[in-house]
Scaffold this motif. Structure first.
Motif, PDB file in Angstrom:
ATOM      1  N   ALA A  59       0.837  -1.325   0.103  1.00  0.00           N
ATOM      2  CA  ALA A  59      -0.034  -0.083   0.041  1.00  0.00           C
ATOM      3  C   ALA A  59       0.784   1.149   0.125  1.00  0.00           C
ATOM      4  CB  ALA A  59      -0.744   0.020   1.079  1.00  0.00           C
ATOM      5  N   VAL A  60       1.958   1.128   0.773  1.00  0.00           N
ATOM      6  CA  VAL A  60       2.813   2.426   0.976  1.00  0.00           C
ATOM      7  C   VAL A  60       3.540   2.690  -0.624  1.00  0.00           C
ATOM      8  CG1 VAL A  60       4.855   3.399   1.898  1.00  0.00           C
ATOM      9  CG2 VAL A  60       3.038   2.141   3.347  1.00  0.00           C
ATOM     10  N   ALA A  61       3.782   1.550  -1.096  1.00  0.00           N
ATOM     11  CA  ALA A  61       4.493   1.468  -2.451  1.00  0.00           C
ATOM     12  C   ALA A  61       3.393   2.187  -3.456  1.00  0.00           C
ATOM     13  CB  ALA A  61       5.277   0.243  -2.809  1.00  0.00           C
ATOM     14  N   ALA A  62       2.421   1.763  -3.319  1.00  0.00           N
ATOM     15  CA  ALA A  62       1.380   2.327  -4.280  1.00  0.00           C
ATOM     16  C   ALA A  62       0.934   3.879  -4.037  1.00  0.00           C
ATOM     17  CB  ALA A  62       0.012   1.469  -4.206  1.00  0.00           C
ATOM     18  N   VAL A  63       1.166   4.224  -2.869  1.00  0.00           N
ATOM     19  CA  VAL A  63       0.865   5.650  -2.623  1.00  0.00           C
ATOM     20  C   VAL A  63       1.969   6.453  -3.164  1.00  0.00           C
ATOM     21  CG1 VAL A  63       1.038   7.422  -0.735  1.00  0.00           C
ATOM     22  CG2 VAL A  63      -0.355   5.470  -0.334  1.00  0.00           C
ATOM     23  N   ASN A  64       3.229   5.951  -3.048  1.00  0.00           N
ATOM     24  CA  ASN A  64       4.369   6.839  -3.485  1.00  0.00           C
ATOM     25  C   ASN A  64       4.633   6.716  -4.847  1.00  0.00           C
ATOM     26  OD1 ASN A  64       4.736   7.748  -0.870  1.00  0.00           O
ATOM     27  ND2 ASN A  64       6.261   6.047  -0.423  1.00  0.00           N
ATOM     28  N   ASP A  65       4.064   5.561  -5.391  1.00  0.00           N
ATOM     29  CA  ASP A  65       4.198   5.355  -7.075  1.00  0.00           C
ATOM     30  C   ASP A  65       3.510   6.166  -7.696  1.00  0.00           C
ATOM     31  OD1 ASP A  65       4.949   4.364  -9.587  1.00  0.00           O
ATOM     32  OD2 ASP A  65       3.456   2.833  -9.422  1.00  0.00           O
ATOM     33  N   SER A  66       3.747   7.647  -7.586  1.00  0.00           N
ATOM     34  CA  SER A  66       3.045   8.643  -8.406  1.00  0.00           C
ATOM     35  C   SER A  66       3.862  10.048  -8.718  1.00  0.00           C
ATOM     36  CB  SER A  66       1.833   9.069  -7.552  1.00  0.00           C
ATOM     37  OG  SER A  66       1.093  10.263  -8.088  1.00  0.00           O
ATOM     38  N   GLN A  67       3.519  10.541  -9.661  1.00  0.00           N
ATOM     39  CA  GLN A  67       4.461  11.888 -10.008  1.00  0.00           C
ATOM     40  C   GLN A  67       4.083  13.027  -8.857  1.00  0.00           C
ATOM     41  OE1 GLN A  67       2.224  12.845 -13.780  1.00  0.00           O
ATOM     42  NE2 GLN A  67       3.084  14.740 -13.218  1.00  0.00           N
ATOM     43  N   TYR A  68       2.872  12.883  -8.375  1.00  0.00           N
ATOM     44  CA  TYR A  68       2.448  13.766  -7.276  1.00  0.00           C
ATOM     45  C   TYR A  68       2.773  13.411  -5.908  1.00  0.00           C
ATOM     46  CZ  TYR A  68      -0.457  14.974 -11.510  1.00  0.00           C
ATOM     47  OH  TYR A  68      -0.969  15.472 -12.607  1.00  0.00           O
ATOM     48  N   GLY A  69       2.827  14.302  -4.764  1.00  0.00           N
ATOM     49  CA  GLY A  69       2.902  14.033  -3.518  1.00  0.00           C
ATOM     50  C   GLY A  69       2.384  15.221  -2.671  1.00  0.00           C
ATOM     51  N   LEU A  70       0.971  15.201  -2.959  1.00  0.00           N
ATOM     52  CA  LEU A  70       0.415  16.363  -2.068  1.00  0.00           C
ATOM     53  C   LEU A  70       0.073  16.131  -0.693  1.00  0.00           C
ATOM     54  CD1 LEU A  70      -0.514  19.159  -1.674  1.00  0.00           C
ATOM     55  CD2 LEU A  70      -2.516  18.749  -3.077  1.00  0.00           C
ATOM     56  N   SER A  71      -0.975  14.861  -0.912  1.00  0.00           N
ATOM     57  CA  SER A  71      -1.712  14.277   0.342  1.00  0.00           C
ATOM     58  C   SER A  71      -1.957  12.909   0.325  1.00  0.00           C
ATOM     59  CB  SER A  71      -2.888  15.366   0.600  1.00  0.00           C
ATOM     60  OG  SER A  71      -3.357  14.864   1.794  1.00  0.00           O
ATOM     61  N   ALA A  72      -1.901  12.501   1.557  1.00  0.00           N
ATOM     62  CA  ALA A  72      -2.188  10.862   1.684  1.00  0.00           C
ATOM     63  C   ALA A  72      -2.698  10.649   3.156  1.00  0.00           C
ATOM     64  CB  ALA A  72      -0.987  10.148   1.551  1.00  0.00           C
ATOM     65  N   ALA A  73      -3.634   9.585   2.930  1.00  0.00           N
ATOM     66  CA  ALA A  73      -4.335   9.324   4.355  1.00  0.00           C
ATOM     67  C   ALA A  73      -4.239   7.810   4.682  1.00  0.00           C
ATOM     68  CB  ALA A  73      -5.761   9.828   4.486  1.00  0.00           C
ATOM     69  N   LEU A  74      -4.120   7.358   6.042  1.00  0.00           N
ATOM     70  CA  LEU A  74      -4.230   5.961   6.306  1.00  0.00           C
ATOM     71  C   LEU A  74      -5.341   5.586   7.206  1.00  0.00           C
ATOM     72  CD1 LEU A  74      -2.991   3.121   6.289  1.00  0.00           C
ATOM     73  CD2 LEU A  74      -1.770   3.837   8.172  1.00  0.00           C
ATOM     74  N   PHE A  75      -6.227   4.460   7.083  1.00  0.00           N
ATOM     75  CA  PHE A  75      -7.332   4.215   7.939  1.00  0.00           C
ATOM     76  C   PHE A  75      -6.854   2.764   8.714  1.00  0.00           C
ATOM     77  CE2 PHE A  75      -9.030   7.106   5.273  1.00  0.00           C
ATOM     78  CZ  PHE A  75      -9.915   8.015   6.027  1.00  0.00           C
ATOM     79  N   GLY A 101       3.225  15.787   1.004  1.00  0.00           N
ATOM     80  CA  GLY A 101       3.540  17.101   2.037  1.00  0.00           C
ATOM     81  C   GLY A 101       2.550  17.191   3.172  1.00  0.00           C
ATOM     82  N   GLN A 102       1.342  16.312   3.341  1.00  0.00           N
ATOM     83  CA  GLN A 102       0.341  16.171   4.143  1.00  0.00           C
ATOM     84  C   GLN A 102       0.260  14.637   4.073  1.00  0.00           C
ATOM     85  OE1 GLN A 102       0.783  20.183   3.622  1.00  0.00           O
ATOM     86  NE2 GLN A 102      -0.415  19.066   1.944  1.00  0.00           N
ATOM     87  N   VAL A 103       0.140  14.253   5.462  1.00  0.00           N
ATOM     88  CA  VAL A 103      -0.310  12.877   6.178  1.00  0.00           C
ATOM     89  C   VAL A 103      -1.174  12.898   6.988  1.00  0.00           C
ATOM     90  CG1 VAL A 103       0.790  10.566   6.418  1.00  0.00           C
ATOM     91  CG2 VAL A 103       2.231  12.411   5.422  1.00  0.00           C
ATOM     92  N   SER A 104      -2.320  11.976   7.040  1.00  0.00           N
ATOM     93  CA  SER A 104      -3.385  11.781   7.958  1.00  0.00           C
ATOM     94  C   SER A 104      -3.587  10.605   8.145  1.00  0.00           C
ATOM     95  CB  SER A 104      -4.639  12.532   7.441  1.00  0.00           C
ATOM     96  OG  SER A 104      -4.649  13.854   7.069  1.00  0.00           O
ATOM     97  N   ILE A 105      -3.892  10.323   9.470  1.00  0.00           N
ATOM     98  CA  ILE A 105      -4.392   9.119   9.986  1.00  0.00           C
ATOM     99  C   ILE A 105      -5.620   9.044  10.688  1.00  0.00           C
ATOM    100  CG2 ILE A 105      -3.691   6.997  11.534  1.00  0.00           C
ATOM    101  CD1 ILE A 105      -1.647   7.687   9.684  1.00  0.00           C
ATOM    102  N   ASN A 106      -6.615   8.080  10.001  1.00  0.00           N
ATOM    103  CA  ASN A 106      -7.985   8.101  10.170  1.00  0.00           C
ATOM    104  C   ASN A 106      -8.712   9.544   9.864  1.00  0.00           C
ATOM    105  OD1 ASN A 106      -8.037   5.423  10.800  1.00  0.00           O
ATOM    106  ND2 ASN A 106      -7.353   5.824  12.893  1.00  0.00           N
ATOM    107  N   LEU A 107      -8.215  10.313   9.222  1.00  0.00           N
ATOM    108  CA  LEU A 107      -8.736  11.563   8.774  1.00  0.00           C
ATOM    109  C   LEU A 107      -8.561  11.703   7.164  1.00  0.00           C
ATOM    110  CD1 LEU A 107      -6.739  13.846  11.399  1.00  0.00           C
ATOM    111  CD2 LEU A 107      -9.315  13.636  11.197  1.00  0.00           C
ATOM    112  N   PRO A 108      -9.228  12.619   6.861  1.00  0.00           N
ATOM    113  CA  PRO A 108      -9.264  12.942   5.269  1.00  0.00           C
ATOM    114  C   PRO A 108      -8.123  13.574   4.512  1.00  0.00           C
ATOM    115  CG  PRO A 108     -10.640  14.777   6.428  1.00  0.00           C
ATOM    116  CD  PRO A 108     -10.207  13.640   7.265  1.00  0.00           C
ATOM    117  N   THR A 109      -7.933  13.513   3.185  1.00  0.00           N
ATOM    118  CA  THR A 109      -6.733  13.935   2.651  1.00  0.00           C
ATOM    119  C   THR A 109      -6.950  15.426   2.797  1.00  0.00           C
ATOM    120  OG1 THR A 109      -7.769  13.346   0.407  1.00  0.00           O
ATOM    121  CG2 THR A 109      -6.014  12.108   1.274  1.00  0.00           C
ATOM    122  N   SER A 110      -7.986  15.933   2.823  1.00  0.00           N
ATOM    123  CA  SER A 110      -8.060  17.486   2.576  1.00  0.00           C
ATOM    124  C   SER A 110      -8.694  17.982   4.020  1.00  0.00           C
ATOM    125  CB  SER A 110      -9.299  17.833   1.547  1.00  0.00           C
ATOM    126  OG  SER A 110     -10.563  16.903   2.302  1.00  0.00           O
TER     127      SER A 110
END
Length: 485
Positions: free
Chosen positions: A402-418, A435-444
């Motif tokens: 899952a982490v590898a899939a998150v990071n496999d992107s040209q973008y790097g704005l926001s990510a969340a984990l539940f 640049g933004q990381v959330s746990i059990n919260l939205p990406t926005s």
């Protein structure tokens, strides 16, 4: 409601002089013209730049506390007009009245927050090894700042930039999006009416060639701050290359939310619905990819689909609307083209994926809330920013995948984990390349005092918001005084 929009040049409001009037249309009803505007002439744009140069001198000499007074009065004005302005934003952009009301409040919050920084320490004394000498760091404004802002948060984004720029003592030339000029006009008017000296804030709109030559090409500008697509942001970087002009670029995103097997699925679903489909998915921080541990994939998708079926499409001003239209016919076609591309790639359009029919909704720029499954990591729908009410879901076997899939992107704005795992939460904070990381919260959903910005092709090195947001608009001068000899 239709009227012709003026621009702010120095101490005057002026109408544009070039071409036929451009209609500012209601995206929920393309037959309704909210306002009209004509583009500025090259002569008008040149005078706006000259006014900004004079305004920079005036505002630099104004005390920070006096600057704060203007920002505070403007914030009060926005709050006093909240219902009126929220209705205008809803009509012009398409977002719901609730979303538009929050935008007005947050815009006022930005002005208030940066007004409060006027009383914080700036610079300070620094030790000096020379006898009878004291040294100090002095913080100064950088000069003329060009602001280019988008249509998705048409008041909040300019306010996010104007707060730190103005409290720091800079002058500004603001170029809003053509799709939403009214929101910027209300913000500029609030600041002008609050006592901003002439030339400090100039509101402009012209054709691209004139903007490139007379605004971006002006040797007097110190900085450009931009929010919008990655394509345009990288283009600005190329245009400014080789010049001593700062660039702050908040660009695209393809934000991912990860749902692990131990997550509270109800929490994950309700949060992702808000993060992915609020503002019709037209947020740079919107959740657009969902990465689900395989053992709960089917259960999660079923719950998410059920939740999306309850979202009512409609005009943002209409009671009960959960999802408004996208901003324009052009953008509607772009979003639907992304979905069609997913169909052609053999992804499964589990829900939505069309422009709704019917006498009322067909008059607007609506896109059904869309859920896509059966995707691979090579499909464009998985990798490209859609910027609409479209979420794609993919199963993975483990947290590491899952982490590898998150990071496999040209973008790097926001990510969340539940998850309910403290270990996985801590690892995700460290390993997510965003640049933004959330746990059990939205990406926005970041607040005005919290630094904001992305990595990779989502943003430049300069953060927005919070005290970090002041750095882009200031420079440090070292000074030393010998008082004994």
């Amino acid at each position: 409601m239709s009227f012709e929009i003026d621009y702010r040049i120095g101490g005057n409001w002026e109408k544009g002089e070039v071409g036929e009037p451009i209609d500012d249309l209601n995206p929920a009803n393309q037959g309704e013209v909210l306002a009209r505007f004509r583009l500025m002439s090259r002569e008008q744009l040149g005078r706006a730049m000259d006014a900004a140069a004079r305004g920079a001198v005036t505002w630099r000499k104004t005390s920070a506390i006096a600057r704060a007074g203007v920002l505070g009065k403007a914030a009060l004005s926005l709050r006093a007009q909240r219902d009126e302005i929220a209705r205008v934003i809803s009509l012009e952009n398409g977002k719901t009245l609730a979303e538009a009301s929050v935008e007005v409040e947050k815009s006022a919050d930005f002005l208030d927050f940066y007004a409060a920084t006027a009383r914080l320490p700036q610079g300070g004394q620094i030790a000096d090894g020379r006898a009878g000498t004291r040294a100090m760091a002095m913080v100064e404004p950088i000069g003329i700042v060009v602001m280019i802002t988008p249509w998705n948060d048409p008041m909040l984004t300019p306010a996010r930039k104007l707060g730190p720029a103005l409290i720091s003592g800079n002058s500004v030339v603001l170029k809003p999006a053509r799709e939403t000029p009214l929101a910027a006009w209300y913000l500029v008017k609030a600041l002008v009416d609050a006592g901003l000296p002439e030339g400090v804030l100039n509101l402009v709109m012209a054709d691209h060639a004139a903007l490139d030559e007379l605004m971006l090409g002006d040797a007097r500008i110190a900085a450009v701050t931009f929010t919008g697509s990655t394509e345009v942001g990288l283009g600005l970087s190329r245009k400014l290359a080789g010049r001593n002009v700062r660039l702050q670029a908040e660009m695209g995103g393809k934000n991912a939310s990860v749902v692990l097997a131990d997550a509270d699925l109800d929490l994950a679903v309700s949060t992702i619905v808000g993060a992915g489909f609020g503002q019709a998915g037209q947020r740079c921080t919107a959740t657009s990819r969902v990465i689900v541990e395989a053992s709960v994939h089917d259960a999660f998708v079923a719950r998410l689909a059920d939740a999306l079926k309850t979202l009512a499409l409609g005009a943002g001003t209409q009671a009960g609307t959960k999802i408004g239209p996208v901003v324009s016919r052009r953008h509607q076609k772009e979003v639907l083209a992304h979905v069609q591309g997913a169909r052609e790639s053999n992804a499964t359009i589990l829900l939505g994926g069309n422009a709704p029919q019917g006498e009322t909704l067909s008059q607007g720029c609506f896109v059904e809330p869309t859920l896509i499954t059966g995707v691979t990591d090579q499909m464009p729908i998985w990798r490209d920013e859609v910027f609409g009410p479209v979420v794609v879901v993919r199963a993975v076997a483990s947290f590491e995948e899952a982490v590898a899939a998150v990071n496999d992107s040209q973008y790097g704005l926001s990510a969340a984990l539940f998850t309910n795992s403290l270990r996985h939460a801590q690892l995700f904070l460290d390993e997510a390349d965003t640049g933004q990381v959330s746990i059990n919260l939205p990406t926005s959903g970041w607040d005005v005092h919290q630094p904001f910005g992305g990595f990779k092709d989502s943003g430049s090195a300069f953060k927005e918001q919070g005290l970090e947001g002041l750095r882009f608009y200031t420079r440090t001068k070292m000074a030393a005084v010998r008082f004994e000899w």
